[in-house]
Design a protein around this motif. Sequence first.
Motif, short mmCIF file in Angstrom:
data_model
loop_
_atom_site.label_atom_id
_atom_site.label_comp_id
_atom_site.label_asym_id
_atom_site.label_seq_id
_atom_site.Cartn_x
_atom_site.Cartn_y
_atom_site.Cartn_z
N THR A 53 0.81 -1.25 -0.12
CA THR A 53 -0.05 -0.10 -0.04
C THR A 53 0.91 1.31 0.01
O THR A 53 1.78 1.15 0.87
CB THR A 53 -0.90 0.02 1.26
N ALA A 55 0.47 5.53 0.00
CA ALA A 55 -0.58 6.72 0.26
C ALA A 55 0.38 7.83 -0.87
O ALA A 55 1.62 8.03 -0.61
CB ALA A 55 -0.53 7.09 1.64
N ARG A 79 -1.57 -1.22 -3.96
CA ARG A 79 -2.81 -0.32 -3.44
C ARG A 79 -2.58 1.06 -3.22
O ARG A 79 -1.58 1.28 -2.65
CB ARG A 79 -3.58 -1.08 -2.23
N LEU A 81 -3.51 4.82 -1.97
CA LEU A 81 -4.67 5.85 -1.26
C LEU A 81 -4.19 7.16 -1.78
O LEU A 81 -3.09 7.45 -1.78
CB LEU A 81 -4.28 5.52 0.28
N TRP A 93 -8.82 9.65 3.33
CA TRP A 93 -8.05 8.79 2.13
C TRP A 93 -9.16 8.05 1.47
O TRP A 93 -10.09 7.50 2.19
CB TRP A 93 -7.04 8.03 2.90
N ALA A 95 -9.20 5.22 -2.09
CA ALA A 95 -8.53 4.30 -3.13
C ALA A 95 -8.48 4.79 -4.45
O ALA A 95 -9.59 5.29 -4.98
CB ALA A 95 -9.00 2.61 -3.05
N ARG A 120 -14.95 6.84 1.60
CA ARG A 120 -13.97 7.39 2.29
C ARG A 120 -13.33 6.53 3.45
O ARG A 120 -14.25 5.74 4.22
CB ARG A 120 -14.44 8.55 3.06
N LEU A 121 -12.08 6.29 3.56
CA LEU A 121 -11.46 5.29 4.51
C LEU A 121 -11.12 5.84 5.87
O LEU A 121 -10.83 5.05 6.63
CB LEU A 121 -10.66 4.56 3.72
N ALA A 125 -6.51 5.76 7.82
CA ALA A 125 -5.97 4.60 7.05
C ALA A 125 -4.84 4.87 6.18
O ALA A 125 -3.95 3.83 5.99
CB ALA A 125 -7.08 4.75 5.63
#
Length: 206
Positions: A53, A55, A79, A81, A93, A95, A120-121, A125
């Motif tokens: 992941t 960001a 992944r 973000l 955050w 995806a 929205r996470l 996140a």
Amino acid sequence: MEDDGRAAEPEKRGLRRELLASRRESTPDERARASAALTAHALALPELAGARTVAAYVSVGTEPATTALLEALRLRGTRVLLPALLPDDDLDWGAYTGPGSLAAVRHGGRMELSEPTGARLGPDAVVSADVVLLPGLAVDARGMRLGRGGGSYDRVLARLEHAGARTALVVLLYDTEVVARVPAEAHDRPVHAVVTPSGVRRFARP
């Protein structure tokens, strides 16, 4: 050691003005070449190669372009973000699932931002990220980053620190924005690496 916070903020404002003026003086072709070179160096980073992941952020204005980098990471199976600005300047955050997963959002009188359209996470996140790619205007030999002054990424870094995350922090800049010294305050946190069109520079990780 941090600089005196009372003196640092006026210094930061002056340095921001200089750096933003320099970006405006560059041509679109110069920025495009620089962004292509920066993207190639970023994609070669071991931290990104092994990340599940990441960001990141969608570049705006004269920032080094991140669109090709985001898509390349997605196609790798990473992944990704992306942030959505909240009314208090914190970041939520969502995806990134391709260019169609972004929408233009204007926050009051500020510049228009591209934000994820999906669910929205939550602000926490970002703690799940193996790497955080940070915008900025400069970084110095200590790894101290100069942002735009909104404080959004200061909150991100504080959240990561509070969670005890061992996230790799990487700032994306032009070559001339690696400077001798960035004024720092007590809340400022260093990054671990900077990627520029010329390559990668790493800083000591505590």
